[in-house]
Motif scaffolding. Structure first.
Motif, PDB file in Angstrom:
ATOM      1  N   THR A  11      83.676  42.971  -6.487  1.00 21.07           N
ATOM      2  CA  THR A  11      83.311  43.921  -5.430  1.00 21.07           C
ATOM      3  C   THR A  11      82.431  43.242  -4.389  1.00 21.07           C
ATOM      4  N   VAL A  12      82.362  43.870  -3.203  1.00 23.95           N
ATOM      5  CA  VAL A  12      81.470  43.393  -2.152  1.00 23.95           C
ATOM      6  C   VAL A  12      80.018  43.469  -2.627  1.00 23.95           C
ATOM      7  N   ASN A  13      79.693  44.527  -3.354  1.00 24.57           N
ATOM      8  CA  ASN A  13      78.333  44.683  -3.852  1.00 24.57           C
ATOM      9  C   ASN A  13      77.937  43.529  -4.768  1.00 24.57           C
ATOM     10  N   ASP A  14      78.863  43.106  -5.647  1.00 23.48           N
ATOM     11  CA  ASP A  14      78.600  41.956  -6.522  1.00 23.48           C
ATOM     12  C   ASP A  14      78.299  40.707  -5.691  1.00 23.48           C
ATOM     13  N   ALA A  15      79.093  40.496  -4.631  1.00 27.64           N
ATOM     14  CA  ALA A  15      78.919  39.307  -3.794  1.00 27.64           C
ATOM     15  C   ALA A  15      77.557  39.319  -3.102  1.00 27.64           C
ATOM     16  N   ASP A  62      85.171  40.183   3.248  1.00 26.19           N
ATOM     17  CA  ASP A  62      85.677  41.197   2.319  1.00 26.19           C
ATOM     18  C   ASP A  62      87.176  41.036   2.093  1.00 26.19           C
ATOM     19  N   GLU A  63      87.734  41.860   1.209  1.00 27.73           N
ATOM     20  CA  GLU A  63      89.129  41.708   0.790  1.00 27.73           C
ATOM     21  C   GLU A  63      90.129  41.817   1.949  1.00 27.73           C
ATOM     22  N   PRO A  64      90.060  42.849   2.797  1.00 25.58           N
ATOM     23  CA  PRO A  64      91.003  42.903   3.929  1.00 25.58           C
ATOM     24  C   PRO A  64      90.908  41.676   4.837  1.00 25.58           C
ATOM     25  N   SER A  65      89.705  41.155   4.994  1.00 25.56           N
ATOM     26  CA  SER A  65      89.529  39.980   5.852  1.00 25.56           C
ATOM     27  C   SER A  65      90.103  38.728   5.203  1.00 25.56           C
ATOM     28  N   MET A  66      90.011  38.621   3.888  1.00 22.81           N
ATOM     29  CA  MET A  66      90.632  37.480   3.201  1.00 22.81           C
ATOM     30  C   MET A  66      92.156  37.500   3.382  1.00 22.81           C
ATOM     31  N   LYS A  67      92.724  38.690   3.432  1.00 25.53           N
ATOM     32  CA  LYS A  67      94.166  38.791   3.699  1.00 25.53           C
ATOM     33  C   LYS A  67      94.490  38.260   5.090  1.00 25.53           C
ATOM     34  N   GLN A  68      93.632  38.594   6.072  1.00 30.36           N
ATOM     35  CA  GLN A  68      93.838  38.098   7.431  1.00 30.36           C
ATOM     36  C   GLN A  68      93.653  36.585   7.498  1.00 30.36           C
ATOM     37  N   VAL A  69      92.682  36.061   6.744  1.00 30.95           N
ATOM     38  CA  VAL A  69      92.479  34.608   6.682  1.00 30.95           C
ATOM     39  C   VAL A  69      93.753  33.916   6.229  1.00 30.95           C
ATOM     40  N   ASN A  70      94.340  34.402   5.136  1.00 33.47           N
ATOM     41  CA  ASN A  70      95.544  33.775   4.589  1.00 33.47           C
ATOM     42  C   ASN A  70      96.720  33.852   5.555  1.00 33.47           C
ATOM     43  N   LEU A  71      96.866  34.989   6.225  1.00 34.98           N
ATOM     44  CA  LEU A  71      97.974  35.144   7.166  1.00 34.98           C
ATOM     45  C   LEU A  71      97.820  34.210   8.359  1.00 34.98           C
ATOM     46  N   TYR A 103      94.015  31.650  -0.435  1.00 33.08           N
ATOM     47  CA  TYR A 103      92.771  32.020  -1.097  1.00 33.08           C
ATOM     48  C   TYR A 103      92.932  33.367  -1.809  1.00 33.08           C
ATOM     49  N   ALA A 104      92.167  33.562  -2.862  1.00 30.72           N
ATOM     50  CA  ALA A 104      92.186  34.844  -3.572  1.00 30.72           C
ATOM     51  C   ALA A 104      91.775  35.963  -2.620  1.00 30.72           C
ATOM     52  N   GLU A 105      92.543  37.043  -2.613  1.00 31.46           N
ATOM     53  CA  GLU A 105      92.279  38.154  -1.699  1.00 31.46           C
ATOM     54  C   GLU A 105      91.356  39.161  -2.358  1.00 31.46           C
ATOM     55  N   GLN A 106      90.120  38.692  -2.522  1.00 36.86           N
ATOM     56  CA  GLN A 106      89.037  39.472  -3.105  1.00 36.86           C
ATOM     57  C   GLN A 106      87.793  39.266  -2.243  1.00 36.86           C
ATOM     58  N   PRO A 107      86.771  40.127  -2.400  1.00 34.90           N
ATOM     59  CA  PRO A 107      85.511  39.852  -1.707  1.00 34.90           C
ATOM     60  C   PRO A 107      85.031  38.437  -2.037  1.00 34.90           C
ATOM     61  N   THR A 108      84.723  37.661  -1.008  1.00 33.77           N
ATOM     62  CA  THR A 108      84.491  36.222  -1.184  1.00 33.77           C
ATOM     63  C   THR A 108      83.244  35.773  -0.448  1.00 33.77           C
ATOM     64  N   LEU A 109      82.521  34.838  -1.078  1.00 36.17           N
ATOM     65  CA  LEU A 109      81.425  34.141  -0.409  1.00 36.17           C
ATOM     66  C   LEU A 109      81.878  32.734  -0.058  1.00 36.17           C
ATOM     67  N   GLY A 142      87.623  44.856   8.981  1.00 33.53           N
ATOM     68  CA  GLY A 142      87.077  44.169   7.814  1.00 33.53           C
ATOM     69  C   GLY A 142      85.610  43.871   8.005  1.00 33.53           C
ATOM     70  N   ILE A 143      84.944  43.550   6.905  1.00 32.49           N
ATOM     71  CA  ILE A 143      83.498  43.284   6.929  1.00 32.49           C
ATOM     72  C   ILE A 143      83.249  41.809   6.637  1.00 32.49           C
ATOM     73  N   VAL A 144      82.474  41.186   7.510  1.00 27.34           N
ATOM     74  CA  VAL A 144      82.085  39.787   7.328  1.00 27.34           C
ATOM     75  C   VAL A 144      80.608  39.684   7.700  1.00 27.34           C
ATOM     76  N   GLY A 145      79.987  38.567   7.348  1.00 25.88           N
ATOM     77  CA  GLY A 145      78.599  38.463   7.776  1.00 25.88           C
ATOM     78  C   GLY A 145      77.865  37.251   7.288  1.00 25.88           C
ATOM     79  N   HIS A 146      76.770  36.965   7.993  1.00 28.01           N
ATOM     80  CA  HIS A 146      75.852  35.891   7.623  1.00 28.01           C
ATOM     81  C   HIS A 146      74.840  36.506   6.658  1.00 28.01           C
ATOM     82  N   VAL A 147      75.310  36.824   5.461  1.00 29.29           N
ATOM     83  CA  VAL A 147      74.530  37.675   4.567  1.00 29.29           C
ATOM     84  C   VAL A 147      73.247  37.012   4.071  1.00 29.29           C
TER      85      VAL A 147
END
Length: 461
Positions: free
Chosen positions: A229-233, A254-263, A269-275, A368-373
């Motif tokens: 989950t995003v919360n875990d990340a 986040d997951e939707p953004s990882m899908k856009q990255v791959n496309l 890359y795994a289409e999951q919330p990612t750091l 999608g959600i991204v950020g300099h967390v």
């Protein structure tokens, strides 16, 4: 007698060459917008100065005819900063692009405002140095100082304001001042660097910047860690920071953004919330930091982690992250990108991201959600049909919702993009009576609202 546009052009050409002053329609259109969703507006004239003296003379003419000036770097801003809604003169600094001096022993560099980040780093590489602020876009350093830009490396090196040692600024009356010096610290006078950095072209025109630079790290390790989950990340990031691990970059996708990255980047890359993470330092020390980090992320349900030490693989990783906004644009033809930009205390970040995702789903918006967390800053990338007034209204309501969430928890309406016109309506709530102080500063330094009028603060003539 009211002056005409031809009168202003003639006056400008008396102090600049003919090629430095233009009313060409194509060039006017190129300076009528930035990369934001805000509506465009044409300047009357575009000028291309090459020296501080030419900037000063241009400002004097603007004063003479009482017409506004909007400074322009590369137009990569995201809140309408460079859009000349009051028309007038757009001052394009692209020809002021000289690296004046590299003081490698002082870890300082002196540049003109039109120098870009990549141009500077190419030159610094010869000295084993680099400039740290990396907002993604290859923006000009003058523009980055004007908006107090930050980006992926700010968790370790700080934001643009932390890098500025001195600015040469031309004020509204044509006076040229320096806001600092070459010393590493000073207790003398008001902190003018801090005032002018982030002023978004409303207080003066930057004509020279003295900036801090850093030694290129001996060893760099990048990593990509996937979570349930995003919360875990986000909680994993908090643990890494609390442990004091010297991380150089940590980005949430986040997951939707990882899908856009791959496309877009043709990755798998795994289409999951990612750091996306990066560690810099000596090899032995980094090995210990990485092992500790692996233990910490495992405690937050990390599903998979992969490391990259090869330069090409690291570059591919960060290129995918930097190109994410363009990935959304290319993946949604006919729609316009709207980017939100809030920053909160780290302790409030996980709740803010979860709130943003819930709201995004409830508004049925594409994004999608991204950020300099690592420093509490996150963005929601929204793709909006600008011909659909109902969708535009939903996007504005969504943006306001997450801004209010941030402000109520001690955050800010903008962590790095700046105010421009897009975030102006939140200034009173965020700053209270301090906004009156800002308005007084604007009025004192620019009484006729010459510079970038009605941006950041409202005109008070």
């Amino acid at each position: 007698m009211i002056a005409t546009n031809e009168d202003v052009v003639s006056a400008l050409r008396s102090v600049l060459s003919e090629s430095q002053v233009t009313t060409n329609q194509t060039i006017l259109e190129q300076h009528s917008s930035d990369e934001s969703y805000h509506s465009s507006s044409l300047p009357d004239i575009v000028v291309f100065p090459t020296t501080t003296e030419e900037v000063r003379k241009t400002i004097n003419i603007a004063n003479q005819f009482n017409i506004p000036i909007v400074p322009f770097g590369r137009g990569t801003s995201l809140e309408g900063h460079v859009i000349p809604y009051d028309h007038g003169i757009t001052m394009d600094f692209s020809n002021m692009n000289k690296i004046i001096e590299v003081r490698d022993k002082d870890f300082l560099v002196k540049v003109q405002p039109g120098v870009t980040r990549s141009q500077l780093n190419k030159e610094l590489k010869k000295y084993g140095l680099f400039f740290s602020v990396d907002p993604g876009a290859d923006a000009t350093l003058g523009g980055m100082a004007a908006t107090n830009a930050s980006g992926t490396t700010s968790v370790k090196y700080g934001v643009m304001r932390d890098q500025v040692r001195d600015l040469e600024v031309v004020l509204a009356d044509g006076t040229v001042i320096h806001t600092g010096n070459l010393a590493a610290k000073s207790s003398s006078g008001y902190h003018l660097n801090g005032l002018f950095v982030g002023s978004e072209g409303t207080l003066g025109c930057f004509t020279e910047l003295t900036l801090k630079v850093y030694g290129i790290p001996e060893h760099i390790v990048a990593a990509r860690a996937s979570f349930q989950t995003v919360n875990d990340a986000v909680e994993a990031v908090v643990s890494i920071l609390q442990a004091g691990i010297p991380i150089a970059r940590v980005e949430l996708v986040d997951e939707p953004s990882m899908k856009q990255v791959n496309l877009h980047s043709q990755t798998a890359y795994a289409e999951q919330p990612t750091l996306f993470l990066e560690f810099q330092g000596n090899e032995a020390g980094l090995q210990q930091d990485v092992e500790f980090m692996k233990e910490l992320v495992a405690e937050h349900n990390c599903q998979h982690i992969e490391f990259e030490t090869d330069t090409a693989a690291r570059n591919q990783l960060w290129e995918a992250r930097h190109n994410l906004a363009y990935a959304y644009v290319h993946g949604h033809p006919g729609k316009k990108l709207m980017v939100t930009d809030v920053c909160l205390p780290i302790s409030e970040l996980a709740g803010a991201v979860e709130h943003a995702r819930t709201a995004l789903n409830s508004f049925a918006l594409t994004g999608g959600i991204v950020g300099h967390v690592g420093d509490g800053n996150f963005h929601v990338l929204l793709m909006i049909d600008m011909t659909d007034t109902a969708e535009i209204k939903k996007a504005d309501d969504f943006n306001e919702l997450i801004v209010m969430y941030a402000l109520e928890r001690g955050g800010t309406c903008t962590g790095e993009h700046g105010v421009g016109i897009g975030k102006q309506k939140y200034q009173e709530q965020e700053h209270g009576k301090a906004l009156l102080v800002m308005e007084k500063i604007k009025q004192a330094l620019d009484p006729d609202a010459l510079f970038n009028p009605n941006k950041l603060v409202k005109n008070k003539k």
